[in-house]
Design a protein around this motif. Structure first.
Motif, PDB file in Angstrom:
ATOM      1  N   ASN A 117       0.771  -1.229  -0.073  1.00  0.00           N
ATOM      2  CA  ASN A 117       0.117  -0.050   0.095  1.00  0.00           C
ATOM      3  C   ASN A 117       0.708   1.318  -0.105  1.00  0.00           C
ATOM      4  O   ASN A 117       1.689   1.503   0.959  1.00  0.00           O
ATOM      5  N   PRO A 118       0.652   2.118  -1.060  1.00  0.00           N
ATOM      6  CA  PRO A 118       1.512   3.469  -1.201  1.00  0.00           C
ATOM      7  C   PRO A 118       1.178   4.381   0.213  1.00  0.00           C
ATOM      8  O   PRO A 118       0.147   4.403   0.617  1.00  0.00           O
ATOM      9  N   ILE A 119       2.313   4.803   0.780  1.00  0.00           N
ATOM     10  CA  ILE A 119       2.063   6.057   1.770  1.00  0.00           C
ATOM     11  C   ILE A 119       3.094   7.070   1.327  1.00  0.00           C
ATOM     12  O   ILE A 119       4.039   6.714   1.120  1.00  0.00           O
ATOM     13  N   THR A 120       2.493   8.315   1.612  1.00  0.00           N
ATOM     14  CA  THR A 120       3.209   9.536   1.319  1.00  0.00           C
ATOM     15  C   THR A 120       3.544  10.205   2.669  1.00  0.00           C
ATOM     16  O   THR A 120       2.555  10.522   3.439  1.00  0.00           O
ATOM     17  N   ILE A 121       4.644  10.759   2.708  1.00  0.00           N
ATOM     18  CA  ILE A 121       5.186  11.375   4.018  1.00  0.00           C
ATOM     19  C   ILE A 121       5.542  12.848   3.559  1.00  0.00           C
ATOM     20  O   ILE A 121       6.568  12.849   2.729  1.00  0.00           O
ATOM     21  N   GLN A 122       4.783  14.187   4.103  1.00  0.00           N
ATOM     22  CA  GLN A 122       5.246  14.991   3.556  1.00  0.00           C
ATOM     23  C   GLN A 122       5.778  16.010   4.831  1.00  0.00           C
ATOM     24  O   GLN A 122       4.666  16.237   5.710  1.00  0.00           O
ATOM     25  N   PRO A 123       6.641  16.769   4.628  1.00  0.00           N
ATOM     26  CA  PRO A 123       6.839  17.801   5.952  1.00  0.00           C
ATOM     27  C   PRO A 123       6.028  18.829   6.004  1.00  0.00           C
ATOM     28  O   PRO A 123       5.507  19.407   4.901  1.00  0.00           O
ATOM     29  N   ILE A 124       6.016  19.309   7.190  1.00  0.00           N
ATOM     30  CA  ILE A 124       5.143  20.630   7.465  1.00  0.00           C
ATOM     31  C   ILE A 124       6.052  21.404   8.022  1.00  0.00           C
ATOM     32  O   ILE A 124       6.843  21.323   9.133  1.00  0.00           O
ATOM     33  N   ILE A 125       6.239  22.577   7.316  1.00  0.00           N
ATOM     34  CA  ILE A 125       7.188  23.660   7.543  1.00  0.00           C
ATOM     35  C   ILE A 125       6.598  24.942   7.969  1.00  0.00           C
ATOM     36  O   ILE A 125       5.807  25.376   6.798  1.00  0.00           O
ATOM     37  N   ASP A 126       6.575  25.551   8.882  1.00  0.00           N
ATOM     38  CA  ASP A 126       5.723  26.796   9.337  1.00  0.00           C
ATOM     39  C   ASP A 126       4.280  26.634   8.870  1.00  0.00           C
ATOM     40  O   ASP A 126       3.844  27.391   8.591  1.00  0.00           O
ATOM     41  N   GLY A 127       3.832  25.442   9.247  1.00  0.00           N
ATOM     42  CA  GLY A 127       2.347  25.293   9.109  1.00  0.00           C
ATOM     43  C   GLY A 127       2.019  24.837   7.703  1.00  0.00           C
ATOM     44  O   GLY A 127       0.813  24.691   7.369  1.00  0.00           O
TER      45      GLY A 127
END
Length: 145
Positions: free
Chosen positions: A68-78
């Motif tokens: 199952n594909p999973i995406t991880i995205q940084p949260i920078i300054d909201g």
């Protein structure tokens, strides 16, 4: 195994399609069913600046969701970084041995410390969680039922 000891070589023997290093860890006994994901045991590249992310994706039937594909995205300054520093992984395949290290069916190491948005789909339903990666630690989550 001792520090500095050679434990493998890159090559293209057997049924390999190109040069690579096959690396696995088998716990307790040297049988395939005792293989675990070696990434959990590898040292973090930047001590005090990175951590590890692990968890499991569970389907409506209560079983692991495989490949199952999973995406991880940084949260920078909201704000969610959807372009540059996005990471993509998949949950373990159906052939992964039954014994796993910490009840996980995905692992990703060496993630810079910070806040992240994790997304995936399970049977067409969208799932989203926000996590924090801590230095020299494993952040563990459960997605799904």
């Amino acid at each position: 195994v001792h520090i500095g000891q050679q434990i493998g070589k890159v090559g293209a023997t057997g049924a390999a399609l190109g040069s690579h290093l096959h690396f696995e860890i088998r716990m307790f006994e040297p049988y395939l069913e005792n293989a675990v994901n070696p990434e959990i045991f590898l040292r973090l590249i930047e001590k005090d600046k990175s951590g590890m992310f692990a968890g499991k994706i569970i389907g409506p039937d209560g079983k692991f969701v495989v490949n199952n594909p999973i995406t991880i995205q940084p949260i920078i300054d909201g704000n969610i970084d959807s372009i540059e520093n996005v990471r993509f992984i998949s949950s373990y395949s159906v052939n992964m041995p039954k014994r796993i290290c910490c009840g996980e069916n995905f692992v990703l190491g060496n993630i810079p410390v910070g806040h992240y948005r994790v997304t995936t789909y399970i049977d067409g339903d969208f799932y989203e969680k926000q996590i924090k990666i801590y230095p020299d630690s494993i952040t563990y989550i459960i997605i799904g039922s």
